[in-house]
Design an enzyme around this catalytic site. Structure first.
Site, PDB file in Angstrom:
ATOM      1  N   GLY A  15      29.364 -36.096 -21.457  1.00 45.90           N
ATOM      2  CA  GLY A  15      30.827 -36.143 -21.280  1.00 45.90           C
ATOM      3  C   GLY A  15      31.293 -34.974 -20.418  1.00 45.90           C
ATOM      4  N   ARG A  83      14.672 -43.380 -21.988  1.00 51.22           N
ATOM      5  CA  ARG A  83      15.211 -44.647 -22.501  1.00 51.22           C
ATOM      6  C   ARG A  83      16.320 -45.054 -21.524  1.00 51.22           C
ATOM      7  NH1 ARG A  83      19.092 -46.486 -26.016  1.00 51.22           N
ATOM      8  NH2 ARG A  83      18.477 -48.331 -27.178  1.00 51.22           N
ATOM      9  N   ASP A 119      24.210 -31.597 -25.892  1.00 50.10           N
ATOM     10  CA  ASP A 119      22.950 -31.779 -26.624  1.00 50.10           C
ATOM     11  C   ASP A 119      22.126 -32.944 -26.068  1.00 50.10           C
ATOM     12  OD1 ASP A 119      24.688 -33.639 -27.592  1.00 50.10           O
ATOM     13  OD2 ASP A 119      24.014 -33.497 -29.675  1.00 50.10           O
ATOM     14  N   THR A 141      30.347 -28.253 -23.343  1.00 51.96           N
ATOM     15  CA  THR A 141      30.956 -29.278 -24.183  1.00 51.96           C
ATOM     16  C   THR A 141      32.253 -28.770 -24.786  1.00 51.96           C
ATOM     17  OG1 THR A 141      30.859 -30.561 -26.233  1.00 51.96           O
ATOM     18  CG2 THR A 141      29.390 -28.703 -26.137  1.00 51.96           C
ATOM     19  N   ASP A 143      33.161 -29.738 -27.505  1.00 47.97           N
ATOM     20  CA  ASP A 143      32.919 -29.744 -28.955  1.00 47.97           C
ATOM     21  C   ASP A 143      32.433 -28.383 -29.465  1.00 47.97           C
ATOM     22  OD1 ASP A 143      33.424 -32.426 -28.602  1.00 47.97           O
ATOM     23  OD2 ASP A 143      31.314 -33.018 -28.659  1.00 47.97           O
ATOM     24  N   ASP A 145      29.488 -27.403 -29.977  1.00 50.44           N
ATOM     25  CA  ASP A 145      28.527 -27.631 -31.066  1.00 50.44           C
ATOM     26  C   ASP A 145      27.067 -27.397 -30.662  1.00 50.44           C
ATOM     27  OD1 ASP A 145      28.291 -29.798 -29.394  1.00 50.44           O
ATOM     28  OD2 ASP A 145      28.405 -31.317 -30.956  1.00 50.44           O
ATOM     29  N   ARG A 187      33.373 -34.605 -32.340  1.00 48.59           N
ATOM     30  CA  ARG A 187      32.239 -35.275 -33.002  1.00 48.59           C
ATOM     31  C   ARG A 187      32.023 -34.742 -34.413  1.00 48.59           C
ATOM     32  NH1 ARG A 187      26.998 -36.317 -29.717  1.00 48.59           N
ATOM     33  NH2 ARG A 187      26.907 -34.078 -29.759  1.00 48.59           N
TER      34      ARG A 187
END
Ligand code: F6P
Length: 378
Positions: A15, A83, A119, A141, A143, A145, A187
């Site tokens: 983000g 992925r 992260d 971020t 956040d 975090d 989050r």
């Protein structure tokens, strides 16, 4: 032997937030001015490395972007090299395309990658480092975090936006004698809620780390009304939840490494407060507004220091490290130590203690020590 000019690739993943361009600018300027290194920018995070989409970044490209929000390189929170979503017909299938990333890196003659992200980006970087890609991480971020740094860049700018919103909502709360609920992102961590609640003079602050008791919230509202302060401001994190309850999921983004998107818990709290107190409530969800705009002066300086430090580490031949702020010093930690982990508010956090001393309701009874209410000890 004539030494070859070093070449760095830079990318922004996950983000976006204010300050990304300030890091890019610092990377380009330090690389070129101090070390005579060339810089290319991969487009849309790790997707650019996998798909070989990039642009050269000159000093001219780094001009005029310090105060610009977003990222001039674009970003993606779906580009996990291990992925990697590939559209087949109408469905996505997931392929391990990490080796393609390594091949592109080698073909471009690069010496290191600077990965600016949260992260998800650090987790992807940890995997790429294991495959031999020399990566230096930069923690971003809103956040806040991430482990390994006292603070991430982007947080202070989001905090300023949230605080401004709480200030504005205060006046309408007063005029209408309402309970106003402001939901902020963050989050699973309550940093934005705690800090903007404190900075904006909130009366009740709800964070994911402390599951709330609706009775305690209603008691706080009623007690304010009994004192003649017939309005209340609730600031809550999107990850907040009732004791014994679940977080509210707003959507599932299937092809994102962390598929869960939170949001909307404030509507539940509003309905509960109205039902139990008969006082009118209104909800404001700040959402992506918190990720926009120009970085604060603090974030511009932090982002710049991170970018400069990242290039110093590349010049020293280091790899696998994430830069961080430790006290007022730049430092670094191994990316593998922070990848996939989250930094949450701890029971002993001094800012939390400050909020309690002011009489701010943290969604639980004031009579018991706050540690008793933590969902898990962090
Ligand atoms: O991690 C930053 C963040 O803004 C979180 O606070 C929020 O939960 C999430 O990203 C939203 O992601 P998206 O941009 O996919 O909606």
């Amino acid at each position: 032997m004539v030494s070859r000019t070093k070449r760095i690739g830079v990318l922004t993943g996950g983000g976006d937030c204010p300050g990304l361009n300030a890091v890019i600018r610092a990377v380009v300027k330090t690389a070129q001015n101090e070390y005579d290194m060339d810089v290319i920018g991969f487009l849309d995070g790790y997707e650019g490395l996998i798909e070989n989409q990039y642009r050269e970044l000159s000093l001219k490209d780094a001009s005029g972007i310090l105060a610009l929000g977003g990222t001039i390189l674009g970003t993606s929170n779906r580009a996990d090299p291990f992925r990697f979503p590939v559209l087949q017909g109408e469905e996505y299938i997931y392929l391990d395309r990490s080796s393609q990333g390594i091949r592109n890196y080698e073909a471009l003659g690069l010496d290191a990658i600077i990965a600016i992200g949260g992260d998800g980006t650090m987790a992807a970087s940890a995997g790429m480092i294991e495959k031999g890609l020399p990566v230096i991480g930069v923690p971003k971020t809103i956040d806040n975090d991430l482990l390994g740094t006292d603070v991430t860049f982007g947080f202070d700018s989001a905090l300023a936006t949230a605080t401004d919103a709480v200030d504005k909502i205060h006046t309408t709360a007063q005029s209408h004698h309402r309970v106003m609920i402001i939901e902020v992102m963050g989050r699973y961590a309550g940093w934005l809620a705690l800090y903007s609640g404190l900075a904006g003079g909130g009366d009740i602050i709800l964070v994911p780390e402390i599951p709330y008791d609706i009775e305690a919230i209603c008691d706080a509202v009623k007690s304010r009304n009994a004192q003649g302060k017939n309005f209340s401001i609730v600031v809550m994190g999107e990850g907040a939840r009732q004791m014994g309850g679940e977080m509210v999921v707003s959507r599932i983004v299937a092809n994102s490494p962390d598929a869960i998107r939170l949001g909307g818990i404030s509507h539940q709290v509003a309905a509960q407060i109205e039902g139990l107190t008969n006082i009118e409530c209104r909800v404001t969800i700040l959402g992506h507004l918190l990720r926009g705009g120009s970085p604060t002066a603090y974030d511009r300086i932090l982002a710049t220091r991170f970018g400069v430090e990242a290039v110093h580490l590349v010049a020293q031949g280091k790899s696998g490290q994430m830069v961080g702020l430790h006290g007022n010093q730049m430092g670094s930690v191994p990316i593998e130590d922070v990848a996939g982990k989250q930094r949450k508010i701890a029971a002993a956090n001094p800012v939390l203690a400050t909020a309690r001393s002011l009489g701010i309701c943290m969604g639980v009874s004031m009579e018991h020590p706050i540690e008793e209410f933590f969902a898990e000890q962090v």
